[in-house]
Design a protein around this motif. Sequence first.
Motif, mmCIF file in Angstrom:
data_model
loop_
_atom_site.group_PDB
_atom_site.id
_atom_site.type_symbol
_atom_site.label_atom_id
_atom_site.label_comp_id
_atom_site.label_asym_id
_atom_site.label_seq_id
_atom_site.Cartn_x
_atom_site.Cartn_y
_atom_site.Cartn_z
ATOM 1 N N GLY A 196 -23.677 -22.156 74.695
ATOM 2 C CA GLY A 196 -23.075 -22.410 75.995
ATOM 3 C C GLY A 196 -23.841 -21.905 77.195
ATOM 4 O O GLY A 196 -23.399 -22.096 78.325
ATOM 5 N N LYS A 197 -24.996 -21.247 77.006
ATOM 6 C CA LYS A 197 -25.750 -20.783 78.163
ATOM 7 C C LYS A 197 -26.414 -21.962 78.867
ATOM 8 O O LYS A 197 -26.820 -22.941 78.246
ATOM 9 N N MET A 198 -26.567 -21.831 80.183
ATOM 10 C CA MET A 198 -27.045 -22.958 80.982
ATOM 11 C C MET A 198 -28.491 -23.325 80.693
ATOM 12 O O MET A 198 -28.880 -24.481 80.853
ATOM 13 N N THR A 199 -29.304 -22.368 80.269
ATOM 14 C CA THR A 199 -30.697 -22.696 79.949
ATOM 15 C C THR A 199 -30.770 -23.737 78.845
ATOM 16 O O THR A 199 -31.579 -24.670 78.898
ATOM 17 N N ASP A 229 -33.513 -26.299 68.117
ATOM 18 C CA ASP A 229 -32.662 -27.438 67.766
ATOM 19 C C ASP A 229 -31.844 -27.939 68.946
ATOM 20 O O ASP A 229 -31.207 -28.988 68.853
ATOM 21 N N ALA A 230 -31.833 -27.184 70.029
ATOM 22 C CA ALA A 230 -31.026 -27.543 71.189
ATOM 23 C C ALA A 230 -31.856 -28.119 72.330
ATOM 24 O O ALA A 230 -31.354 -28.299 73.426
ATOM 25 N N GLY A 231 -33.141 -28.392 72.064
ATOM 26 C CA GLY A 231 -33.942 -29.045 73.087
ATOM 27 C C GLY A 231 -35.086 -28.241 73.658
ATOM 28 O O GLY A 231 -35.921 -28.776 74.397
ATOM 29 N N VAL A 232 -35.146 -26.927 73.364
ATOM 30 C CA VAL A 232 -36.258 -26.111 73.854
ATOM 31 C C VAL A 232 -37.456 -26.305 72.937
ATOM 32 O O VAL A 232 -37.352 -26.150 71.719
ATOM 33 N N CYS A 233 -38.589 -26.672 73.512
ATOM 34 C CA CYS A 233 -39.790 -26.913 72.708
ATOM 35 C C CYS A 233 -40.543 -25.626 72.393
ATOM 36 O O CYS A 233 -41.135 -25.492 71.330
ATOM 37 N N ALA A 234 -40.537 -24.694 73.344
ATOM 38 C CA ALA A 234 -41.258 -23.439 73.151
ATOM 39 C C ALA A 234 -40.641 -22.382 74.036
ATOM 40 O O ALA A 234 -40.100 -22.684 75.100
ATOM 41 N N PHE A 235 -40.698 -21.120 73.593
ATOM 42 C CA PHE A 235 -40.229 -20.031 74.442
ATOM 43 C C PHE A 235 -41.220 -18.883 74.370
ATOM 44 O O PHE A 235 -41.915 -18.682 73.370
ATOM 45 N N LEU A 236 -41.299 -18.133 75.473
ATOM 46 C CA LEU A 236 -42.219 -17.014 75.563
ATOM 47 C C LEU A 236 -41.546 -15.863 76.294
ATOM 48 O O LEU A 236 -40.784 -16.081 77.233
ATOM 49 N N SER A 237 -41.850 -14.644 75.879
ATOM 50 C CA SER A 237 -41.367 -13.472 76.597
ATOM 51 C C SER A 237 -42.300 -13.187 77.763
ATOM 52 O O SER A 237 -43.516 -13.358 77.658
ATOM 53 N N ILE A 238 -41.740 -12.733 78.868
ATOM 54 C CA ILE A 238 -42.576 -12.406 80.025
ATOM 55 C C ILE A 238 -43.204 -11.019 79.881
ATOM 56 O O ILE A 238 -44.110 -10.678 80.633
ATOM 57 N N LEU A 239 -42.732 -10.225 78.911
ATOM 58 C CA LEU A 239 -43.252 -8.866 78.760
ATOM 59 C C LEU A 239 -44.674 -8.875 78.245
ATOM 60 O O LEU A 239 -45.042 -9.707 77.415
ATOM 61 N N GLU A 240 -45.461 -7.931 78.705
ATOM 62 C CA GLU A 240 -46.870 -7.848 78.313
ATOM 63 C C GLU A 240 -47.098 -6.808 77.222
ATOM 64 O O GLU A 240 -48.190 -6.711 76.664
ATOM 65 N N VAL A 277 -39.489 -28.939 77.229
ATOM 66 C CA VAL A 277 -38.842 -27.772 77.826
ATOM 67 C C VAL A 277 -39.472 -26.481 77.328
ATOM 68 O O VAL A 277 -39.617 -26.273 76.119
ATOM 69 N N ILE A 278 -39.826 -25.625 78.272
ATOM 70 C CA ILE A 278 -40.340 -24.295 77.953
ATOM 71 C C ILE A 278 -39.387 -23.278 78.556
ATOM 72 O O ILE A 278 -38.988 -23.404 79.726
ATOM 73 N N ALA A 279 -39.002 -22.264 77.791
ATOM 74 C CA ALA A 279 -38.111 -21.216 78.280
ATOM 75 C C ALA A 279 -38.871 -19.899 78.368
ATOM 76 O O ALA A 279 -39.517 -19.474 77.408
ATOM 77 N N LEU A 280 -38.778 -19.266 79.518
ATOM 78 C CA LEU A 280 -39.327 -17.928 79.708
ATOM 79 C C LEU A 280 -38.169 -16.946 79.627
ATOM 80 O O LEU A 280 -37.091 -17.210 80.165
ATOM 81 N N ALA A 281 -38.373 -15.815 78.965
ATOM 82 C CA ALA A 281 -37.278 -14.859 78.780
ATOM 83 C C ALA A 281 -37.762 -13.440 78.978
ATOM 84 O O ALA A 281 -38.912 -13.107 78.675
ATOM 85 N N ASP A 292 -41.932 -34.545 83.402
ATOM 86 C CA ASP A 292 -42.783 -34.317 82.231
ATOM 87 C C ASP A 292 -42.441 -32.986 81.561
ATOM 88 O O ASP A 292 -42.369 -32.899 80.339
ATOM 89 N N ILE A 293 -42.262 -31.961 82.387
ATOM 90 C CA ILE A 293 -42.011 -30.610 81.882
ATOM 91 C C ILE A 293 -40.824 -30.008 82.627
ATOM 92 O O ILE A 293 -40.704 -30.170 83.845
ATOM 93 N N VAL A 294 -39.979 -29.309 81.887
ATOM 94 C CA VAL A 294 -38.905 -28.518 82.490
ATOM 95 C C VAL A 294 -39.140 -27.072 82.101
ATOM 96 O O VAL A 294 -39.271 -26.750 80.919
ATOM 97 N N ILE A 295 -39.230 -26.204 83.099
ATOM 98 C CA ILE A 295 -39.383 -24.770 82.833
ATOM 99 C C ILE A 295 -38.071 -24.095 83.191
ATOM 100 O O ILE A 295 -37.615 -24.151 84.338
ATOM 101 N N THR A 296 -37.445 -23.468 82.204
ATOM 102 C CA THR A 296 -36.208 -22.746 82.426
ATOM 103 C C THR A 296 -36.439 -21.279 82.079
ATOM 104 O O THR A 296 -37.513 -20.902 81.601
ATOM 105 N N ALA A 297 -35.446 -20.441 82.328
ATOM 106 C CA ALA A 297 -35.622 -19.010 82.060
ATOM 107 C C ALA A 297 -34.265 -18.318 82.027
ATOM 108 O O ALA A 297 -33.308 -18.766 82.661
ATOM 109 N N GLU A 298 -34.221 -17.228 81.285
ATOM 110 C CA GLU A 298 -33.041 -16.357 81.283
ATOM 111 C C GLU A 298 -33.470 -14.965 80.871
ATOM 112 O O GLU A 298 -34.551 -14.771 80.300
#
Length: 453
Positions: A340-343, A373-384, A357-361, A324-330
């Motif tokens: 070309g990055k694996m995320t 456009d490459a498949g990531v639905c949303a991304f968020l920074s881990i910084l507060e 797909v959600i990407a944490l960065a 249902d969900i894929v969580i990736t990160a870089e």
Amino acid sequence: MHSLSKQPVTTLADSPKLLVRQKLAKPKKLRVLIAPSGFKECLGADEVADCIEEGLRRVLDEDSAVFRKTPLHDGGEGFCKALVAVHGGEIRELRVTGPDHKPVDSHFGVIGDDRKTAVLDMAAAAGLRLVPKECRDPTLTTTYGVGELIVTALDAGCTKIIIGCGDSGTSDGGAGMLQALGVRLMDKNGDDLQLGGGGGTLSQLETISLEGLHPRLRDPGHDVKIEAVCNIKNILCGPQGVARVYGPQKGATEDQVETLSLALEKFAQAAMPILKEDLSLKPGSGASGGLGAGLMLLRASLRARGEAIDDYFMLKTLFEEHWDIVITAEGSLDFQSSKGKMTVEIARRAQEHGAQVIALAGTIGHGAETVYDAGVCAFLSILEGPASLEEAIKDADRLLKDAAEKSMRVIKMGMSLQQNEPVSASIRTAPEKGSGRPPSFPYLVKMARAMTG
């Protein structure tokens, strides 16, 4: 004629047992795939995956979700040990010349029943992590130690050498590696350039001679196959050349970027009589500070990360199951991520199979929105909040766990709102009627994109 007697109609209200059974019916579990890359100079891919899982488990328990961790080793630091572990090989340790010319503890692996396939990370001998911050000058750092690893593998009788290209601290076009293997790099007077002199010395390069190359590689019909796993989209020269794109990350000033750009152009010119082609814009030539170009002089084959990792780590089988969900990160999400990055490679595969797909960065940079456009639905920074790089690295473990928890709480809220339920409702709610799965997440996507600006 007999009349049909009316049969009593049993309603849900008349059947308490039926009502109880419906209330107790268990919905399908949410299926979550955790597939991150490592955070450079900070956490390895395995550690990142562990942090994300811990954060998610603060929100989801075993009754509501199924988790699977698949750390993405893309040729950077940790690639060798991960591949050796998957294939039941062994690690061999040795000391080599580090990128700052000082000895460093390094390693390579051997796999296969005959132990004739060697695996190494260029980062284990020339990675950015090995360059002290006060010494980060890519006009001086060298890949000489990478060549020493290859020599050791050749002397051990290996017939195939797999080289992971990533997380480099160098921009020498693989010159140091070539010199360690016996290649001569000469100036206009026929004098050898300084051994392991770094990318800056290539500005004096005029001629390359392979006459002294390691004997197992010298013969055109040799039995050694060299395969490099790299970002095939990186090129050596031009406006998008490796010195201009990655030089500043390795400590290069604006003047040093120009010096390296011109030096790598000289390298491409010197290589042309040998290869009978121009390496300047050849795909993969810019991998790992131009190490890809040096490997081409050794007749190595360059493989795109996604393709190679699919084979070595069997990623193709990941999506034989539904997620249902894929969580990736870089560590840094920016305009380079979709090149070309694996995320993003994992996001493309997930999109093809209907997963969100959600990407944490660690940081969000210019052009990060291209990953949509490459498949990531949303991304968020881990910084507060505002933080120095040193502070972020020191606190990365906690920040990742908290970011994973927060992202899942947003998903939980989005699912609840979609079903017109209270925000505090459990994620263990009924699936969409007839689907047999938890609902899709367009609401989350809109909300998360709004949060990321």
